[in-house]
Design a protein around this motif. Structure first.
Motif, PDB file in Angstrom:
ATOM      1  N   LEU A  39      11.455   1.011   0.220  1.00  0.00           N
ATOM      2  CA  LEU A  39      10.399   2.094  -0.298  1.00  0.00           C
ATOM      3  C   LEU A  39       9.272   1.203  -1.247  1.00  0.00           C
ATOM      4  CD1 LEU A  39       9.543   4.836  -0.773  1.00  0.00           C
ATOM      5  CD2 LEU A  39      10.330   4.958  -3.064  1.00  0.00           C
ATOM      6  N   PHE A  42       7.351  -0.569   1.445  1.00  0.00           N
ATOM      7  CA  PHE A  42       6.326   0.314   2.139  1.00  0.00           C
ATOM      8  C   PHE A  42       5.020   0.858   1.415  1.00  0.00           C
ATOM      9  CE2 PHE A  42       5.691   5.063   3.209  1.00  0.00           C
ATOM     10  CZ  PHE A  42       5.152   4.758   4.231  1.00  0.00           C
ATOM     11  N   VAL A  43       5.406   1.192   0.100  1.00  0.00           N
ATOM     12  CA  VAL A  43       4.175   1.512  -0.554  1.00  0.00           C
ATOM     13  C   VAL A  43       3.368   0.087  -1.210  1.00  0.00           C
ATOM     14  CG1 VAL A  43       3.470   2.532  -2.889  1.00  0.00           C
ATOM     15  CG2 VAL A  43       5.617   3.497  -1.565  1.00  0.00           C
ATOM     16  N   VAL A  46       1.615  -1.057   2.338  1.00  0.00           N
ATOM     17  CA  VAL A  46       0.501  -0.156   2.779  1.00  0.00           C
ATOM     18  C   VAL A  46      -0.678  -0.396   1.755  1.00  0.00           C
ATOM     19  CG1 VAL A  46      -0.187   2.116   3.125  1.00  0.00           C
ATOM     20  CG2 VAL A  46       1.934   1.297   3.940  1.00  0.00           C
ATOM     21  N   VAL A  47      -0.341  -0.510   0.568  1.00  0.00           N
ATOM     22  CA  VAL A  47      -1.565  -0.686  -0.618  1.00  0.00           C
ATOM     23  C   VAL A  47      -2.309  -1.820  -0.341  1.00  0.00           C
ATOM     24  CG1 VAL A  47      -2.061  -1.003  -3.083  1.00  0.00           C
ATOM     25  CG2 VAL A  47      -0.634   0.908  -2.242  1.00  0.00           C
TER      26      VAL A  47
END
Lengths: 330, 128
Positions: A39, A42-43, A46-47
Motif C-alpha cells: 500500500l 502504491f500510494v 503513484v504520487v
C-alpha cells in the motif's frame, strides 16, 4: 516466449504464497507486512509519478483534429471535441475517464485481397475495457465489507444487486463473471490478433495474468474452497485498525489472493497500469484549446546568450579583411 | 510543478480514497478488529448435524441442498453419519438448538455483510 515469462512469473508468485503460508505458515509476513509495504509503495509511487509528470511544462494546447475549434460566431464549434473553456475541457475529461471515448474512436485497418486498404470502426477493445474497468470498480466496492465495520448500507446494496440472480449460495455475482470474461477477452485479443501480438510485451501480459489470478483465487474462495469469512475480516480489519491479526482459520488460498493483490499494488506505479493517473494528465485531453484566443508563453524560454553577426564581424574584422571577405560595415 | 493546485488536490483525494477504511475506522473508534463471539447452545442439546468447523464455512451449502431436496423431492428426513435421524428443517432442527438467531446467525452475517434470504420466508422461532 514473452507470454511464457509472464505466466511463469505469476505461477512463481502463487507458489511463493503457497510455500509461505501453506507450508511455512508465515501469516504475519503475507497477511500484514507485505500488504502494508504494498500500500505504501502504491500510494507513494503513484504520487511520485504524478508529481514528476506535473513538473513537465505543457506550454502549447494541442488541438486534435476531430472537432471544429471555436472560430467565427457563425461557425458551429464542437464543444466537447474541441473545448474552448475550462468547463468544456472538464466535460471532455469526464467522458474520457468514465466512458473511454478515445477507445470508442478506435479504428482497424485491413488490407483486402487486391491490395485495397480499408479502415473500419472497431469497438471490441472499447467494450472489453469498459466491462473490465467498471466490473473491477464494483468488485472493489463490494470488498469494502471486509474493511469497514459495521458494513455500510450502500456496500450491501451493491452486493445484493450484484447477486440478484441468486444462483447458488453464496450468490454468484454478475460482475465477478464479467470481470473474468473481460480479462480473458483482453488476453485473447493480444494472442489472436497478429499485429497486437507482435507489439505485446511481458509488461502487457503480466498484469493480465496477475489480474486473472486475483479474480480466479477470489472466485475459488467464494464458491469452491469457502474460507472462514470472519477470519478474513479479522485480517482486513487488523490492517485497517493497525492491530494486526493472524486470521486463524483462513485458508492459505486467501493469503495467495491477498499476496496477488499486494503484488498488483506494489507493481502498479512502475507499470503501464499508471494510465490510471496518466489519463488525468493527458495534454491532448485536459486542456482548453484556446491557442488563438490566449497567449501561452513557453515556460522554458531561457535568456539565451547570442553572438550576433555584427559582433562577430567586429571581433574578426582584421582577419576577415585580410582574407578578402566582403564586410557589412567597412 | 504546473497546475500545482489541481494536481495536489487530485493526489490528496487519491490518497484519502486509498486509505479511506483507515480513516472511517479511526473516526468510529477503531472497533471491529475481532470477529464476534457466537452464543453456542448448551452441551445438553447434543451434537450438531455436521462438524462445527465444516458448518462454519459451508452451512449454506447444506441448507441449500436441504431446501432443494425437501421441496422438490420430499426427502424430509436424514440419517446422520453417527446414526441419528433428524428432520431437515431450518426452523425446527437448526433453531431447535440455536434458539436465538440474533445471538447466532446474525452475528457473523452482520460482521461480514452477508444478507441471507432464509428468513424472508421462514419464521425465526422453533415450534412456530
Amino acid at each position: 516466449m514473452k507470454i511464457v515469462i509472464s505466466l511463469a512469473a505469476v505461477l512463481a508468485l502463487f507458489l511463493l504464497a503457497w510455500l509461505g503460508v501453506g507450508v511455512l505458515d508465515l501469516k504475519t509476513l503475507f497477511g500484514t507486512v507485505l500488504p502494508y509495504v504494498a500500500l505504501a509503495l502504491f500510494v507513494g509511487g503513484v504520487v511520485y509519478r504524478v508529481v514528476r509528470w506535473a513538473a513537465v511544462p505543457v506550454p502549447f494546447r494541442i488541438p486534435t483534429t476531430c472537432g471544429q475549434q471555436r472560430s467565427l460566431p457563425w461557425i458551429k464549434q464542437s464543444r466537447l471535441e474541441n473545448p474552448h473553456t475550462g468547463l468544456e475541457a472538464f466535460l471532455r475529461m469526464v467522458l474520457e475517464v468514465l466512458c473511454f471515448r478515445s477507445l470508442l474512436r478506435n479504428t482497424k485497418a485491413e488490407v483486402r485481397p487486391g491490395g485495397r486498404l480499408i479502415q473500419g470502426s472497431s469497438k471490441w477493445l472499447w467494450a472489453g475495457a469498459l466491462a473490465f474497468h467498471w466490473c473491477f470498480l464494483v468488485v472493489l466496492v463490494r470488498h469494502l465489507r471486509f474493511f469497514i465495520e459495521p458494513v455500510p448500507g450502500c456496500v450491501q446494496l451493491v452486493a445484493s444487486l450484484d447477486g440478484f440472480l441468486q444462483v447458488g449460495v453464496p450468490a454468484m455475482t454478475v460482475t465477478s463473471l464479467v470481470l473474468f470474461g473481460a480479462l480473458l477477452f483482453l488476453l485473447l485479443r493480444r494472442l489472436v490478433t497478429a499485429q497486437v501480438r507482435y507489439i505485446s510485451l511481458p509488461a502487457d501480459y503480466f498484469p493480465l495474468f496477475l489480474l486473472l489470478s486475483i479474480v480466479a483465487t477470489g472466485l475459488l474462495l467464494r464458491h469452491v474452497v469457502r474460507t472462514d469469512l470472519s477470519a478474513v475480516k479479522e485480517v482486513a480489519m487488523g490492517l485497517v485498525t493497525f492491530s494486526p491479526a493472524t486470521g486463524e482459520g483462513a485458508h492459505w488460498l486467501f493469503y495467495a489472493h491477498l499476496f496477488f493483490v499486494s503484488v498488483l499494488l506494489a507493481y502498479f506505479p512502475f507499470s503501464k497500469l499508471m494510465h490510471m493517473g496518466g489519463v488525468f494528465l493527458s495534454p491532448t485531453r485536459n486542456l482548453a484549446i484556446n491557442n488563438r484566443a490566449a497567449r501561452h508563453i513557453n515556460p522554458w524560454d531561457y535568456p539565451v546568450k547570442v553572438h550576433t553577426y555584427e559582433e562577430y564581424e567586429e571581433e574578426f574584422r582584421e582577419k576577415l579583411k585580410t582574407a578578402g571577405v566582403p564586410l557589412e560595415k567597412e | 510543478m504546473y497546475d500545482g493546485g489541481k494536481v495536489v488536490l487530485g493526489l490528496a483525494l487519491f490518497a484519502a480514497l486509498c486509505t479511506s477504511p483507515m480513516w472511517v475506522s479511526a473516526a468510529r473508534g477503531g472497533g471491529g478488529a475481532e470477529a464476534p463471539e457466537l452464543e453456542l447452545p448448551p452441551p445438553a442439546s447434543g451434537k450438531c448435524v455436521r462438524d462445527g468447523a465444516w458448518m462454519r464455512n459451508s452451512h449454506m451449502e447444506l441448507l441449500n441442498s436441504w431446501r432443494d431436496e425437501v421441496v422438490r423431492e420430499g426427502i424430509r428426513r436424514e440419517r446422520l453419519a453417527d446414526g441419528r435421524e433428524i428432520e431437515r428443517s431450518l426452523t425446527q432442527t437448526c433453531l431447535g438448538c440455536h434458539t436465538d438467531k440474533t445471538q447466532f446467525c446474525d452475528r457473523c452475517h452482520d460482521y461480514v455483510g452477508v444478507k441471507p434470504f432464509c428468513f424472508d420466508c421462514h419464521v425465526d422461532k422453533a415450534g412456530g
